[in-house]
Design an enzyme around this catalytic site. Structure first.
Site, short mmCIF file in Angstrom:
data_model
loop_
_atom_site.label_atom_id
_atom_site.label_comp_id
_atom_site.label_asym_id
_atom_site.label_seq_id
_atom_site.Cartn_x
_atom_site.Cartn_y
_atom_site.Cartn_z
N GLU A 92 0.80 -1.21 0.00
CA GLU A 92 0.00 0.00 0.00
C GLU A 92 0.84 1.27 0.00
OE1 GLU A 92 -0.52 -2.57 1.93
OE2 GLU A 92 -2.40 -3.29 1.07
N HIS A 162 -11.77 -5.91 8.35
CA HIS A 162 -12.52 -5.71 7.12
C HIS A 162 -13.72 -4.81 7.38
CE1 HIS A 162 -10.23 -9.39 6.33
NE2 HIS A 162 -10.30 -9.07 5.07
#
Lengths: 357, 409
Positions: A92, A162
């Site tokens: 990322e 999540h």
């Protein structure tokens, strides 16, 4: 960057109506063709349009090539080629840094971070590089073409990694914008505005709504202005402010409150940074009460900023303390999710106790 | 441990040891308890980087081979049971299955002790079992029950076992790499003569923090073995599309590496034994395990959109770790095919029993939502029906118990 500005001004910008009373977007689209779409399809359409209208725009991130884990990037690689729509390795920090560089050369980089929970390795790049580039170079350079998209929020079973709502971390950074749509029609317009806005934007998509929310979405190219909140339900007793998937829950609470004779005004903030203080202020001056609700934990959540600002601006008009109905101060739990979430009943209780203060 | 019995390497089925109603751990139940060394050659040679390879001839025994078979069959069955439970919505959240990769967990355990630490990613169910974790605890944790190894608060991705030096179970890709090097530092500092095996995948191999961890481990000669479980797909992305150099064992540059056939439990055992000795003397070493997962990345991934079904069945036919050990056992006359099938049936019964018991276990009390955020008495605690009141604790005061009233959703 002139080309970016030029495109921004040329497109049709449809202002939001102030008298909407439905959850769905009130962007007007009378004569144009519409199609019933869910959230991921609307976002997909926006990406198709963005890539079509600017040959120097790119979409990349983990697994976007086959359509992405939420199908938001379906068909893009096939249509625009692997040089413009491509997968990145799993890094990322590297992905966002790469996007900043690409944007610094005048391109539009639409970066996908697979889940907002994974955005933290890129936090340094966003805060220290993207947000400050224009400022520290005296406007010689900027990465305005950067848009970072990430699915955020609870999904019913996401657990710690999540389900997170990290918007508050980014609202603390002058130099970037933070945008969160509530529905498919809003998402398409807001995403196109975000991509074309000459500043770096972090765009959080409520993942719970990817399939759940279905709406008539105009097929043409349209944008919804940033930093403009919308009153989606008019009322006179209390103002409720929220964003994203939480608005659905809040609207249910408003309907229940109405049965008990409480008239609620519901505002969708849409852009959290810079946020539309005027709309919220005008509403609270009318109702005298404010309730903010978000999934993120309450301490240090963005509701605190709204509360403090409204307190400054509307102190004498307030009939009750500002109420915040938010996630609890715990890591996002696995089995305890139903207890953690700011549910309709919690909001309803808070509405009643605020009104009866 | 198994009672020692002298036995010839015959095909007679020796009585298995009596066990509890459902054995909850990988207790050794052997048909043969023969520990006479057998030497087997690894299927493939080791490929090396900056180090001499260990011998391809691996010493094992009937007992070990049978335990490999049974333990891997148990792991395989557990993962398949987890698959069904997930589809039945008894397991929620995310579930990442390890079937196909069992040889890595088993081979590693055979080479090390419970004082050596293991830390891995979210694909941790079998690693937990390998560390001595029980089926019942595993299924309970998967279904979010209090009897789970993390008290039901962690779920599939967060299995831990402190008494076996199993540091879990990590959801964020690559985040466990620097952690593992920290564990190794502590072991070196305490002169424990133990090492840390830090496992990560081919997807995580491109994370910056891995290289930071490698540099630190090499700089300070830490007893860290970095194990790349290369199953060739980072979720949906094939290794050749995400890595300029998919030779992960060479990525350490100045850190030596070994590439191992991860589907061959004996090769894994040999490599891990070698790596432990190396790390204790010299510092970090990388092991790349060439392995494969039959399931998709997680239960939400069918696993066939980015690879062909032929590829999956091809690997299953040619390289399956359990079949390899089965063939070895049969060819060395350690047990017959029927005996092995009986073992598998027993394993299936054990798994079914553990699942049934786990299903009956309670869900954690709602007040558990607030425990272990901070150390009790040293952080802050929530009050009120809406839990918005936070009171900071001072360790001299005992905060009154939390209200157990819950606002119904």
């Amino acid at each position: 960057m002139a080309s970016l500005l030029g495109r921004f001004c040329r497109k049709l910008v449809v202002p939001g109506s102030a008298h909407g009373s439905r959850m769905v977007s009130t962007t007007s689209c009378d004569s144009e063709a519409v199609k019933s779409l869910n959230l991921y399809s609307a976002i997909n359409q926006a990406l198709h349009i963005a890539l079509e209208t600017d040959p120097r725009s790119y979409v990349f991130g983990e697994d976007v090539g086959f359509g992405g884990v939420f199908r938001c990037t379906t068909g893009l690689a096939e249509r625009f080629g692997k040089n413009r729509v491509f997968n990145t390795p799993l890094c990322e920090q590297g992905i966002v840094g790469f996007g900043i560089g690409l944007a610094a050369m005048g391109n539009r980089a639409v970066v996908e971070i697979q889940f907002a929970d994974y955005i933290y390795p890129a936090f340094d790049q966003i805060v220290n590089e993207a947000a400050k580039f224009r400022y520290r170079s005296g406007n010689q350079f900027n990465c305005g073409g950067l848009t970072i998209r990430a699915p955020y929020g609870a999904v019913g079973h996401g657990g710690h990694y999540h389900s997170q709502s990290p918007e508050a971390f980014f609202c603390h950074v002058p130099g970037i914008k933070v945008v969160i749509p509530r529905s498919p029609r809003e998402a398409k317009g807001l995403l196109l505005s975000s991509i074309r806005d000459p500043n770096p934007v972090v765009f959080f998509e409520p993942k719970w709504l990817y399939r759940q929310a279905v709406e008539e979405v105009p097929e043409h190219d349209y944008m919804i202005p940033l930093s403009q909140a919308e009153v989606i339900r008019e009322g006179s007793d209390i103002t409720l402010v929220g964003w994203g998937a939480q608005l659905t829950v809040m609207e249910q609470a408003c309907l229940d409150a109405e049965k008990e004779g409480i008239s609620c005004e519901l505002i969708d903030l849409k852009t959290l940074l810079p946020w539309d203080k005027e709309t919220v202020e005008a509403s609270v001056k009318k109702t005298g009460r404010l309730l903010i609700s978000h999934e993120a934990p309450i301490t240090g959540g963005f509701g605190a900023e709204i509360s403090a600002t409204i307190l400054e601006r509307c102190f004498l008009k307030l009939e009750a303390p500002v109420s915040r109905v938010c996630g609890l101060d715990t890591p996002f739990p696995l089995v305890f999710e139903p207890f953690y979430m700011p549910t309709k009943n919690k909001i309803l209780n808070a509405i009643k106790s605020t009104v009866n203060y | 441990m198994a009672l020692s019995r002298l036995s010839s390497r015959s095909t007679t089925l020796l009585q298995p040891l009596a066990t509890a109603a459902f054995p909850t751990s990988l207790r050794r139940r052997h048909i043969s308890t023969d520990t006479t060394p057998i030497t087997v050659e690894t299927s493939l040679p080791f490929t090396t980087h900056l180090v001499e390879p260990p011998s391809r001839a691996v010493e094992t025994s009937s007992e070990e081979l049978l335990s490999f078979f049974r333990d891997m069959a148990l792991m395989r069955r557990m993962e398949i049971a987890a698959d069904s439970l997930y589809k039945a919505k008894l397991i929620r959240g995310f579930c990442h299955l390890y079937d196909g990769q069992e040889a890595v967990a088993i081979g590693m355990e055979a080479a090390i002790t419970r004082r050596d630490a293991i830390i891995t990613s979210y694909r941790d169910h079998c690693t937990f079992l390998g560390r001595g974790g029980g089926l019942f605890e595993a299924f309970s944790e998967l279904m979010g029950r209090t009897t789970g190894c993390s008290k039901g608060k962690g779920g599939s991705m967060h299995f831990y076992k402190k008494d076996a030096s199993f540091y879990g179970g990590h959801g964020i890709v690559g985040a466990q790499a620097p952690l593992g090097c920290g564990l190794a530092f502590a072991q070196k500092y305490s002169k424990e003569e133990a090492v840390t095996f830090t496992l990560y995948g081919d997807g995580a191999a491109n994370q910056g923090q891995l290289f930071e961890a490698l540099n630190i481990a090499a700089l300070w000669d830490l007893p860290a073995v970095l194990v790349c479980e290369n199953n060739h797909y980072g979720m949906g992305t094939a290794e050749w599309r995400s890595a300029k150099s998919p030779a992960y064992f060479k990525r350490g540059d100045y850190v030596p590496g070994l590439k191992v056939d991860g589907m061959d439990a004996l090769a894994v055992k040999q490599a891990c034994k070698f790596a432990k000795e190396y790390a204790l003397k010299n510092g970090p070493i990388i092991l790349e395990m060439d392995t494969y997962r039959y399931h998709g990345h997680s239960m939400s991934d069918p696993g066939s959109t980015y690879r062909t079904r032929d590829e999956i069945s091809g690997v299953r036919q040619v390289r399956d770790p359990i079949d390899r050990v089965r063939k070895l056992i049969i060819s060395h006359d350690i047990a017959t095919e029927k005996e092995l099938k009986d073992m598998e049936k027993e394993v299936r019964k054990d798994v079914d029993a553990a699942v049934a018991q786990a299903k009956e276990s309670p869900i954690p009390k709602p007040s558990e939502l607030f425990t272990n955020i901070y150390v009790k008495g040293f952080g802050s605690e929530s009050f009120g029906a809406d839990r918005k009141e936070l009171r900071k604790c001072r360790h001299t005061k005992i905060i009154s118990s939390l209200s157990t009233e819950q606002t119904q959703a």
